[in-house]
Design an enzyme around this catalytic site. Structure first.
Site, PDB file in Angstrom:
ATOM      1  N   GLN A 140      31.611  -8.097 -26.181  1.00 29.72           N
ATOM      2  CA  GLN A 140      32.706  -7.124 -26.142  1.00 29.72           C
ATOM      3  C   GLN A 140      32.589  -6.085 -27.255  1.00 29.72           C
ATOM      4  O   GLN A 140      32.939  -4.916 -27.065  1.00 29.72           O
ATOM      5  CB  GLN A 140      34.043  -7.873 -26.206  1.00 29.72           C
ATOM      6  CG  GLN A 140      35.241  -6.953 -26.019  1.00 29.72           C
ATOM      7  CD  GLN A 140      36.534  -7.714 -25.907  1.00 29.72           C
ATOM      8  OE1 GLN A 140      36.569  -8.791 -25.322  1.00 29.72           O
ATOM      9  NE2 GLN A 140      37.603  -7.170 -26.466  1.00 29.72           N
ATOM     10  N   HIS A 166      37.694 -14.230 -22.036  1.00 29.28           N
ATOM     11  CA  HIS A 166      36.295 -14.587 -21.810  1.00 29.28           C
ATOM     12  C   HIS A 166      36.232 -15.943 -21.123  1.00 29.28           C
ATOM     13  O   HIS A 166      36.681 -16.935 -21.682  1.00 29.28           O
ATOM     14  CB  HIS A 166      35.550 -14.658 -23.146  1.00 29.28           C
ATOM     15  CG  HIS A 166      35.366 -13.323 -23.789  1.00 29.28           C
ATOM     16  ND1 HIS A 166      34.140 -12.862 -24.194  1.00 29.28           N
ATOM     17  CD2 HIS A 166      36.248 -12.337 -24.078  1.00 29.28           C
ATOM     18  CE1 HIS A 166      34.270 -11.649 -24.714  1.00 29.28           C
ATOM     19  NE2 HIS A 166      35.545 -11.309 -24.659  1.00 29.28           N
ATOM     20  N   CYS A 170      33.813 -17.803 -20.720  1.00 33.97           N
ATOM     21  CA  CYS A 170      33.006 -18.798 -21.446  1.00 33.97           C
ATOM     22  C   CYS A 170      33.878 -19.565 -22.432  1.00 33.97           C
ATOM     23  O   CYS A 170      33.497 -20.651 -22.870  1.00 33.97           O
ATOM     24  CB  CYS A 170      31.815 -18.150 -22.139  1.00 33.97           C
ATOM     25  SG  CYS A 170      32.208 -16.811 -23.249  1.00 33.97           S
ATOM     26  N   CYS A 185      29.630 -11.911 -20.027  1.00 32.94           N
ATOM     27  CA  CYS A 185      29.175 -12.378 -21.330  1.00 32.94           C
ATOM     28  C   CYS A 185      27.669 -12.591 -21.303  1.00 32.94           C
ATOM     29  O   CYS A 185      27.151 -13.313 -20.455  1.00 32.94           O
ATOM     30  CB  CYS A 185      29.913 -13.679 -21.652  1.00 32.94           C
ATOM     31  SG  CYS A 185      29.055 -14.730 -22.796  1.00 32.94           S
ATOM     32  N   GLU A 186      26.979 -11.967 -22.238  1.00 32.42           N
ATOM     33  CA  GLU A 186      25.519 -12.057 -22.218  1.00 32.42           C
ATOM     34  C   GLU A 186      25.019 -13.397 -22.741  1.00 32.42           C
ATOM     35  O   GLU A 186      23.837 -13.707 -22.617  1.00 32.42           O
ATOM     36  CB  GLU A 186      24.877 -10.898 -22.986  1.00 32.42           C
ATOM     37  CG  GLU A 186      25.013 -10.947 -24.479  1.00 32.42           C
ATOM     38  CD  GLU A 186      24.422  -9.693 -25.131  1.00 32.42           C
ATOM     39  OE1 GLU A 186      24.336  -8.651 -24.474  1.00 32.42           O
ATOM     40  OE2 GLU A 186      24.061  -9.784 -26.325  1.00 32.42           O
ATOM     41  N   HIS A 187      25.900 -14.203 -23.300  1.00 35.93           N
ATOM     42  CA  HIS A 187      25.478 -15.528 -23.771  1.00 35.93           C
ATOM     43  C   HIS A 187      25.587 -16.584 -22.676  1.00 35.93           C
ATOM     44  O   HIS A 187      24.830 -17.545 -22.686  1.00 35.93           O
ATOM     45  CB  HIS A 187      26.317 -15.953 -24.980  1.00 35.93           C
ATOM     46  CG  HIS A 187      26.195 -15.012 -26.136  1.00 35.93           C
ATOM     47  ND1 HIS A 187      27.235 -14.698 -26.969  1.00 35.93           N
ATOM     48  CD2 HIS A 187      25.134 -14.282 -26.571  1.00 35.93           C
ATOM     49  CE1 HIS A 187      26.828 -13.832 -27.882  1.00 35.93           C
ATOM     50  NE2 HIS A 187      25.560 -13.557 -27.654  1.00 35.93           N
ATOM     51  N   HIS A 188      26.541 -16.430 -21.767  1.00 32.30           N
ATOM     52  CA  HIS A 188      26.769 -17.461 -20.743  1.00 32.30           C
ATOM     53  C   HIS A 188      26.750 -16.908 -19.317  1.00 32.30           C
ATOM     54  O   HIS A 188      26.839 -17.675 -18.366  1.00 32.30           O
ATOM     55  CB  HIS A 188      28.115 -18.155 -20.994  1.00 32.30           C
ATOM     56  CG  HIS A 188      28.214 -18.788 -22.360  1.00 32.30           C
ATOM     57  ND1 HIS A 188      28.791 -18.153 -23.433  1.00 32.30           N
ATOM     58  CD2 HIS A 188      27.757 -19.972 -22.811  1.00 32.30           C
ATOM     59  CE1 HIS A 188      28.707 -18.941 -24.506  1.00 32.30           C
ATOM     60  NE2 HIS A 188      28.089 -20.048 -24.145  1.00 32.30           N
TER      61      HIS A 188
HETATM   62 ZN   LIG Z   1      30.049 -16.395 -23.584  1.00 29.03          ZN
END
Ligand SMILES: [Zn+2]
Length: 195
Positions: free
Chosen positions: A125, A153, A155, A84-87
């Site tokens: 995704q 995910h 996250c 995940c590119e956010h977390h």
């Molecule tokens: Zn995430």
């Protein structure tokens, strides 16, 4: 084919891991953590190996002696590991990839390698699903492409809302899989049939 023009040195990467260990309120100089920055840097080379792979090149070798085969080619349940590119935590699941060949086919392991090349990067995704489908479409120019990803995910499961057992499903359908109801229905029944 690195996306980053200024890749930091290994030493800088290891220092960054030490900073994160201190940010987690642990001591990077204690015995158990001494080698951790080096291990994490090596692990990153493996986890993000996709940046070093050109997915287009993977699909360029094709076979055209297929005796006129023009039905669905489906690779089911390809293991998917992404981040995940956010977390920067794992997205784990599986992927189904199908295409309707126009004259030429590609080695099926290459389809799995394309999934891996885009998976082993920082992703969301939705983008991952589109990149896999668009690349197959552009290189093979088949009559249709379908990519379906089902994944969990971390996250969501290990932080934030702590929802376990939640699956995210995304799909991208191109060509006949998008436009022809019967073709799409045939694909979905092939995916659902026990393999
Ligand atoms: Zn995430």
């Amino acid at each position: 084919m690195s996306l980053s023009p200024e890749r930091p040195s290994r030493a800088e990467a290891e220092d960054a891991v030490r900073t994160l260990i201190r940010w987690a309120c642990d001591d990077p100089t204690r015995e158990g953590l001494l080698d951790t920055p080096a291990r994490v840097a090596r692990a990153y080379e493996e986890l993000f190996a996709g940046y070093q792979v050109d997915p287009v090149a993977l699909l360029e070798r094709t076979f055209d002696e297929v005796e006129g085969y023009d039905e669905i080619v489906l690779l089911k349940n390809i293991r998917l590991e992404s981040y995940c590119e956010h977390h920067m935590v794992p997205i784990i699941g599986h992927c189904h990839v199908a295409y309707l060949p126009a004259r030429r086919v590609v080695g099926i392991s290459k389809l799995a390698r394309v999934v891996e090349a885009y998976g082993k990067r920082l992703q969301i995704q939705e983008k991952l699903t589109a990149q896999i489908a668009n690349t197959i479409d552009q290189v093979l120019q088949p009559r249709g492409v379908a990519v379906i990803i089902e994944s969990a995910h971390q996250c969501m499961t290990t932080r934030g809302v702590h929802q376990t057992g939640v699956t995210m499903v995304t799909s991208r359908m191109l060509g006949a899989f998008r436009d022809n109801f019967d073709t799409r229905r045939e694909l979905l029944s092939l995916i659902q049939s026990p393999s």
